[in-house]
Design a protein around this motif. Structure first.
Motif, short mmCIF file in Angstrom:
data_model
loop_
_atom_site.label_atom_id
_atom_site.label_comp_id
_atom_site.label_asym_id
_atom_site.label_seq_id
_atom_site.Cartn_x
_atom_site.Cartn_y
_atom_site.Cartn_z
N PRO A 52 0.82 -1.22 0.00
CA PRO A 52 0.00 0.00 0.00
C PRO A 52 0.85 1.26 0.00
CG PRO A 52 0.09 -0.93 2.20
CD PRO A 52 0.78 -1.92 1.30
N GLY A 53 0.32 2.30 -0.62
CA GLY A 53 1.01 3.58 -0.59
C GLY A 53 1.02 4.17 0.80
N GLU A 54 -0.09 4.06 1.50
CA GLU A 54 -0.23 4.48 2.90
C GLU A 54 -0.70 3.26 3.68
OE1 GLU A 54 0.57 7.34 4.19
OE2 GLU A 54 0.96 8.46 2.35
N ARG A 55 0.11 2.83 4.64
CA ARG A 55 -0.20 1.58 5.35
C ARG A 55 -1.16 1.85 6.51
NH1 ARG A 55 2.64 -3.47 5.94
NH2 ARG A 55 2.12 -4.49 7.91
N LYS A 56 -2.43 1.84 6.22
CA LYS A 56 -3.50 1.91 7.22
C LYS A 56 -4.43 0.75 6.92
CE LYS A 56 -2.10 5.88 8.97
NZ LYS A 56 -1.62 6.01 10.37
N ARG A 57 -4.25 -0.35 7.61
CA ARG A 57 -4.85 -1.61 7.18
C ARG A 57 -6.38 -1.58 7.15
NH1 ARG A 57 -0.69 -5.47 10.48
NH2 ARG A 57 -0.81 -3.66 11.85
N PHE A 58 -7.00 -0.83 8.04
CA PHE A 58 -8.45 -0.72 7.98
C PHE A 58 -8.88 -0.10 6.66
CE2 PHE A 58 -12.26 1.92 8.49
CZ PHE A 58 -13.18 0.95 8.86
N TRP A 59 -8.28 1.06 6.32
CA TRP A 59 -8.66 1.74 5.09
C TRP A 59 -8.17 0.99 3.86
CZ3 TRP A 59 -12.45 4.89 5.23
CH2 TRP A 59 -12.70 5.63 6.39
N ASN A 60 -7.04 0.32 3.97
CA ASN A 60 -6.57 -0.52 2.87
C ASN A 60 -7.57 -1.63 2.58
OD1 ASN A 60 -3.19 -0.40 4.24
ND2 ASN A 60 -4.19 1.05 2.85
N THR A 61 -8.15 -2.21 3.65
CA THR A 61 -9.15 -3.26 3.48
C THR A 61 -10.40 -2.71 2.80
OG1 THR A 61 -8.33 -4.40 5.46
CG2 THR A 61 -10.53 -5.00 4.68
N ILE A 62 -10.83 -1.53 3.21
CA ILE A 62 -12.00 -0.90 2.59
C ILE A 62 -11.75 -0.64 1.11
CG2 ILE A 62 -13.47 1.15 2.58
CD1 ILE A 62 -13.93 -0.76 4.95
N THR A 63 -10.56 -0.14 0.78
CA THR A 63 -10.22 0.11 -0.62
C THR A 63 -10.28 -1.16 -1.45
OG1 THR A 63 -8.80 1.98 -0.04
CG2 THR A 63 -8.41 0.95 -2.17
N GLU A 64 -9.71 -2.24 -0.93
CA GLU A 64 -9.74 -3.51 -1.64
C GLU A 64 -11.17 -4.02 -1.79
OE1 GLU A 64 -7.58 -5.51 -3.16
OE2 GLU A 64 -5.86 -4.18 -2.88
N ALA A 65 -11.99 -3.81 -0.75
CA ALA A 65 -13.38 -4.26 -0.81
C ALA A 65 -14.15 -3.52 -1.90
CB ALA A 65 -14.05 -4.07 0.55
N ILE A 66 -13.96 -2.20 -1.98
CA ILE A 66 -14.67 -1.41 -2.99
C ILE A 66 -14.23 -1.80 -4.39
CG2 ILE A 66 -14.95 0.93 -3.91
CD1 ILE A 66 -14.78 1.93 -0.99
N ALA A 67 -12.93 -1.92 -4.60
CA ALA A 67 -12.42 -2.30 -5.92
C ALA A 67 -12.93 -3.67 -6.34
CB ALA A 67 -10.90 -2.27 -5.92
#
Length: 236
Positions: free
Chosen positions: A129-144
């Motif tokens: 990830p560009g910014e390592r914030k695993r909660f938001w990274n998970t949300i991004t992956e879920a939306i994509a």
């Protein structure tokens, strides 16, 4: 179709996907590759993964060209694939991901060997990830992943002729529009398989596989695909 046939075709298709996808990243990151430092790197990678989907799904067409456990999960939720087949699909896809990652290393072995610093080569094999914030990274992956799966499920008859090329185009669109924050795994086998390969490969000076992040490209797609499948059922 037998379980062995499902396993084999999905393994071959996913291996091709990962080989081409990781190869596109290696092409722009590894010194000694003709494209190294040539500019347009993100587009090369995005189109590499999109075309990898087309090639891999076409190879795995006898089993429906899933090449992604999340696609299989969504089809099981909607009743198009038997739940009993899900573990076989997933095992074949994960194994193919590992093999594809190993084959990428074989193709670019000279570039890996001649590189002075291999500490950043993990991003060739798995998402970072560009910014390592695993909660938001998970949300991004879920939306994509939601976008990918809902398109697959709701693909109207007029788009049917596009076949796997249509899916590849959607993957490219996701990469261009949504891929920047996390590298858009949208496929646990595409991330976990080559991550395991990276962990096993004898790459001098490589980084750790980052198991602490490895669950994000699994959980995010599971959530996104499940939501897409349930919405599709509610609307159908």
């Amino acid at each position: 179709m037998s379980y062995m046939e499902i396993f084999t075709w999905e393994l071959l298709g996913t291996a091709a996907l990962v080989l081409i996808g990781t190869g596109s990243v290696a092409t722009v990151l590894l010194k000694g590759s003709l494209a190294f430092g040539g500019g347009g790197n993100w587009l090369v990678i995005v189109f590499g993964w999109g075309l990898g989907v087309f090639v891999g799904a076409s190879i795995a067409s006898p089993t429906g060209g899933h090449i992604n456990p999340i696609v299989t999960l969504a089809l099981a939720i909607t009743g198009s694939t038997a739940w009993s087949e899900l573990p076989i699909y997933a095992l074949g896809q994960l194994t193919g991901g590992i093999i594809g990652g190993i084959l990428c290393w074989v193709v670019f072995k000279l570039q890996f060997d001649s590189s002075v610093d291999n500490s950043d080569t993990r991003r060739i094999f798995c998402t970072v990830p560009g910014e390592r914030k695993r909660f938001w990274n998970t949300i991004t992956e879920a939306i994509a992943t939601f976008v990918l799966i809902f398109w697959i499920l709701a693909d109207p008859p007029g788009n049917a002729a596009l076949g796997y090329g249509g899916v590849a185009a959607v993957v490219v669109a996701i990469g261009v529009g949504l891929g920047g924050p996390t590298g858009y795994a949208i496929n646990p086998a595409r991330d976990l398989g080559p991550r395991i390969a990276y962990w096993l490969l004898p790459i001098r000076g490589k980084a750790r596989p980052d198991w602490g992040y490895a669950w994000v490209p699994v959980l995010g797609p599971v959530l996104g695909a499940s939501a897409a499948a349930l919405l599709y059922l509610a609307l159908a």
